[in-house]
Design a protein around this motif. Structure first.
Motif, mmCIF file in Angstrom:
data_model
loop_
_atom_site.group_PDB
_atom_site.id
_atom_site.type_symbol
_atom_site.label_atom_id
_atom_site.label_comp_id
_atom_site.label_asym_id
_atom_site.label_seq_id
_atom_site.Cartn_x
_atom_site.Cartn_y
_atom_site.Cartn_z
ATOM 1 N N ASP A 93 0.821 -1.201 0.000
ATOM 2 C CA ASP A 93 0.000 0.000 0.000
ATOM 3 C C ASP A 93 0.863 1.263 0.000
ATOM 4 O O ASP A 93 0.577 2.226 -0.727
ATOM 5 C CB ASP A 93 -0.916 -0.009 1.219
ATOM 6 C CG ASP A 93 -2.188 0.773 0.983
ATOM 7 O OD1 ASP A 93 -2.813 0.568 -0.067
ATOM 8 O OD2 ASP A 93 -2.545 1.593 1.841
ATOM 9 N N ALA A 94 1.917 1.256 0.796
ATOM 10 C CA ALA A 94 2.800 2.413 0.851
ATOM 11 C C ALA A 94 3.503 2.629 -0.482
ATOM 12 O O ALA A 94 3.629 3.769 -0.966
ATOM 13 C CB ALA A 94 3.827 2.237 1.972
ATOM 14 N N ALA A 95 3.969 1.538 -1.095
ATOM 15 C CA ALA A 95 4.646 1.645 -2.392
ATOM 16 C C ALA A 95 3.689 2.178 -3.452
ATOM 17 O O ALA A 95 4.058 3.030 -4.275
ATOM 18 C CB ALA A 95 5.189 0.276 -2.806
ATOM 19 N N VAL A 96 2.454 1.699 -3.423
ATOM 20 C CA VAL A 96 1.462 2.135 -4.412
ATOM 21 C C VAL A 96 1.136 3.615 -4.231
ATOM 22 O O VAL A 96 1.072 4.373 -5.213
ATOM 23 C CB VAL A 96 0.187 1.277 -4.302
ATOM 24 C CG1 VAL A 96 -0.980 1.932 -5.037
ATOM 25 C CG2 VAL A 96 0.447 -0.114 -4.855
ATOM 26 N N GLN A 97 0.958 4.052 -3.004
ATOM 27 C CA GLN A 97 0.655 5.465 -2.774
ATOM 28 C C GLN A 97 1.780 6.360 -3.265
ATOM 29 O O GLN A 97 1.535 7.437 -3.825
ATOM 30 C CB GLN A 97 0.398 5.710 -1.289
ATOM 31 C CG GLN A 97 -0.919 5.120 -0.803
ATOM 32 C CD GLN A 97 -1.300 5.612 0.574
ATOM 33 O OE1 GLN A 97 -1.507 6.800 0.798
ATOM 34 N NE2 GLN A 97 -1.362 4.694 1.527
ATOM 35 N N ILE A 102 -11.791 2.620 -14.980
ATOM 36 C CA ILE A 102 -10.731 1.635 -15.199
ATOM 37 C C ILE A 102 -11.293 0.262 -14.883
ATOM 38 O O ILE A 102 -11.861 0.044 -13.804
ATOM 39 C CB ILE A 102 -9.499 1.918 -14.322
ATOM 40 C CG1 ILE A 102 -8.930 3.306 -14.624
ATOM 41 C CG2 ILE A 102 -8.423 0.849 -14.529
ATOM 42 C CD1 ILE A 102 -7.832 3.744 -13.661
ATOM 43 N N VAL A 103 -11.131 -0.677 -15.811
ATOM 44 C CA VAL A 103 -11.610 -2.044 -15.600
ATOM 45 C C VAL A 103 -10.476 -3.022 -15.881
ATOM 46 O O VAL A 103 -9.504 -2.695 -16.552
ATOM 47 C CB VAL A 103 -12.819 -2.367 -16.502
ATOM 48 C CG1 VAL A 103 -13.971 -1.412 -16.223
ATOM 49 C CG2 VAL A 103 -12.436 -2.311 -17.976
ATOM 50 N N GLY A 104 -10.627 -4.228 -15.353
ATOM 51 C CA GLY A 104 -9.646 -5.274 -15.615
ATOM 52 C C GLY A 104 -8.865 -5.659 -14.368
ATOM 53 O O GLY A 104 -8.624 -4.831 -13.497
ATOM 54 N N PRO A 105 -8.474 -6.936 -14.288
ATOM 55 C CA PRO A 105 -7.780 -7.446 -13.102
ATOM 56 C C PRO A 105 -6.277 -7.177 -13.153
ATOM 57 O O PRO A 105 -5.728 -6.813 -14.194
ATOM 58 C CB PRO A 105 -8.050 -8.951 -13.186
ATOM 59 C CG PRO A 105 -8.083 -9.208 -14.677
ATOM 60 C CD PRO A 105 -8.712 -7.989 -15.288
ATOM 61 N N GLY A 106 -5.629 -7.388 -12.017
ATOM 62 C CA GLY A 106 -4.173 -7.243 -11.959
ATOM 63 C C GLY A 106 -3.648 -7.805 -10.655
ATOM 64 O O GLY A 106 -4.401 -8.393 -9.861
ATOM 65 N N ASN A 107 -2.369 -7.591 -10.400
ATOM 66 C CA ASN A 107 -1.753 -8.119 -9.175
ATOM 67 C C ASN A 107 -2.105 -7.244 -7.972
ATOM 68 O O ASN A 107 -2.945 -6.336 -8.056
ATOM 69 C CB ASN A 107 -0.239 -8.260 -9.362
ATOM 70 C CG ASN A 107 0.438 -6.917 -9.617
ATOM 71 O OD1 ASN A 107 -0.115 -5.847 -9.351
ATOM 72 N ND2 ASN A 107 1.641 -6.960 -10.143
ATOM 73 N N ALA A 108 -1.454 -7.502 -6.857
ATOM 74 C CA ALA A 108 -1.769 -6.776 -5.623
ATOM 75 C C ALA A 108 -1.532 -5.279 -5.763
ATOM 76 O O ALA A 108 -2.266 -4.461 -5.182
ATOM 77 C CB ALA A 108 -0.932 -7.334 -4.475
ATOM 78 N N TYR A 109 -0.520 -4.896 -6.537
ATOM 79 C CA TYR A 109 -0.221 -3.476 -6.726
ATOM 80 C C TYR A 109 -1.307 -2.797 -7.561
ATOM 81 O O TYR A 109 -1.712 -1.661 -7.279
ATOM 82 C CB TYR A 109 1.149 -3.313 -7.383
ATOM 83 C CG TYR A 109 2.286 -3.701 -6.471
ATOM 84 C CD1 TYR A 109 2.924 -2.754 -5.669
ATOM 85 C CD2 TYR A 109 2.717 -5.023 -6.387
ATOM 86 C CE1 TYR A 109 3.952 -3.115 -4.813
ATOM 87 C CE2 TYR A 109 3.746 -5.392 -5.536
ATOM 88 C CZ TYR A 109 4.356 -4.439 -4.752
ATOM 89 O OH TYR A 109 5.380 -4.801 -3.895
ATOM 90 N N VAL A 110 -1.765 -3.493 -8.573
ATOM 91 C CA VAL A 110 -2.844 -2.965 -9.417
ATOM 92 C C VAL A 110 -4.126 -2.849 -8.607
ATOM 93 O O VAL A 110 -4.839 -1.836 -8.675
ATOM 94 C CB VAL A 110 -3.052 -3.859 -10.651
ATOM 95 C CG1 VAL A 110 -4.302 -3.446 -11.423
ATOM 96 C CG2 VAL A 110 -1.827 -3.807 -11.556
#
Length: 434
Positions: free
Chosen positions: A33-37, A212-220
């Protein structure tokens, strides 16, 4: 050999044990979460340059301009035309079936006129621009391109922008070919949280989208959570799931392979069988152990079945339906003699596959209905992706003079009751003099 747990619904504590098996921690890892933010903030501030830095850092692609990462329509068309005939025909047939199904979902505008001349209605319009995220991790997913882009195209979305991490070779060609068939307008080979950020906030190269639609990994997934509200999102997808209800009369090899079909997605995917016949569950166990060594993704399947899979003995098929409704699975197979009748007892499932010949994999690729489905028990309140996700509705109200007199008196009373005199007087100004 996969050690898949055996459960019995008659055992004390069964529901608690099943709850523990179903539990999936949706809260984000704090480090993720921190990396994504940080990535979202950087892209919001620095735009293309931040996206390029992330692409060089995470995807190991040494691009120095966004133009290097964009695929032209000519490139997409060439990818399609260069496919082997067998793949081209399969992809085209799947695209046409998916399009045809979604055409039935289109909503239309409507209105009606009341006796006093007041007109009420609803105006349906497509979104202007959407972003489609297509994962590129453990496998290539041309089917995800079709399932996400085709309903957007049918809905009439003005611009469809696809982002997907770059892949090499034939797998990338299939993804690009699918984008061509599905009418994607732009394809940019970026992935991760930086791609979500670019779509959500916009950069010099990538315009801001509406959804935005579509799946991804934990970061997405984390990035989609954070940008929701700035843009719309379809859902935050959890691990793949399949629940099979079988009466014990289907070929056990078929059932075993159907369980594999979702287990092979990910080590934390979930595959569960409900059956009233203990002897048949034994036969399925034998089939699992016989077929597992033949599977290229054996290690992933083994981890999935061992960690989150289960073969469950139920009292009868009615109880199986009750349990299925409580689980609210992403994919539900009804491998029974009278599947349509049983389907009437199902209230909560992303997609229902009826009959012994209806393998879940057909729904993933070419049956027609969308394979983007609610997971982690969210089928209790959520639905498959569809054309309706790319359309929005505006209410239409045109009040006649007589209607203003009737409605104004009602509104005046209610507005005064709420202490909102401005509302009341706006209605009262339009009342006819007594």
């Amino acid at each position: 050999m996969a050690t898949i747990r055996r459960l019995d619904s008659s055992t004390p504590g069964f529901r608690a044990e099943l709850s523990q098996l179903l539990a999936f921690e949706t809260a984000q890892d704090l480090k993720v979460d921190a990396a994504v933010q940080a990535i979202l903030s950087d892209v919001k501030t620095r735009g293309d340059e931040a996206v390029l830095e992330c692409t060089r850092r995470f995807d190991r692609i040494q691009a120095h301009s966004m133009a290097e990462l964009e695929m032209s329509r000519t490139t997409l068309q060439a990818a399609y035309e260069q496919l082997p005939d067998r793949e081209k025909q399969a992809l085209t047939a799947a695209a046409e079936r998916i399009r045809r199904y979604h055409e039935h979902q289109k909503q239309t505008s409507w209105q009606y006129q009341e006796a006093d001349g007041t007109v009420l209605g609803q105006q349906v319009t497509p979104l202007d621009r959407v972003g489609i995220y297509v994962p590129g991790g453990k496998a290539a997913y041309p089917s995800s391109v079709l399932m996400n882009a085709m309903p957007a195209q049918v809905a009439g979305v003005g611009e469809i922008i696809m982002v997907s991490p770059a892949r090499a070779g034939d797998e990338q060609q299939l993804v690009l070919a699918a984008a061509y068939l599905a009418g994607v307008h732009r394809v940019i080979t970026i992935g991760g949280a930086q791609a979500v950020a670019a779509l959500a906030y916009g950069t010099a190269t990538i315009p801001q989208v509406d959804k935005i639609v579509g799946p991804g990994n934990a970061y997405v997934a984390a990035a989609k959570r954070h940008v929701f509200g700035v843009v719309g999102i379809d859902m935050v997808a959890g691990p793949s799931e399949i629940l099979v209800i079988c009466d014990g009369q289907t070929d056990p090899d078929w059932i075993a392979m159907d369980l594999f079909s979702q287990a092979e997605h990910d080590e934390i995917a979930q595959a569960i069988l409900l059956c009233p016949d203990d002897a048949f569950i034994d036969r399925v166990t034998t089939s699992i152990n016989k077929l597992l060594p033949t599977m290229p993704r054996q290690d992933i399947i083994t981890a999935s079945l061992t960690g989150r899979g289960a073969l469950i003995k139920v009292a009868n098929l009615d109880e199986a339906c009750d349990i299925a409704n409580w689980i609210a699975p992403e994919h539900l197979e009804l491998s029974v003699a009278d599947a349509p009748s049983m389907a009437n007892k199902i209230r909560h499932a992303g997609a229902i596959f009826m009959g012994r010949y209806t393998s879940e994999s057909l729904g993933d690729y070419c049956a027609g209905p969308n394979h983007v489905l609610p997971t982690s028990r969210t089928a209790r309140f959520a639905s498959p992706l569809g054309v309706y996700d790319f359309q929005k509705r505006s209410s239409l109200i045109m009040v006649s003079p007589d209607g203003a007199n009737t409605l104004g008196r009602i509104a005046s009373v209610l507005a005064h009751g709420e202490g909102l005199q401005g509302h009341a007087r706006a209605a009262e100004f339009r009342l006819k003099a007594d």
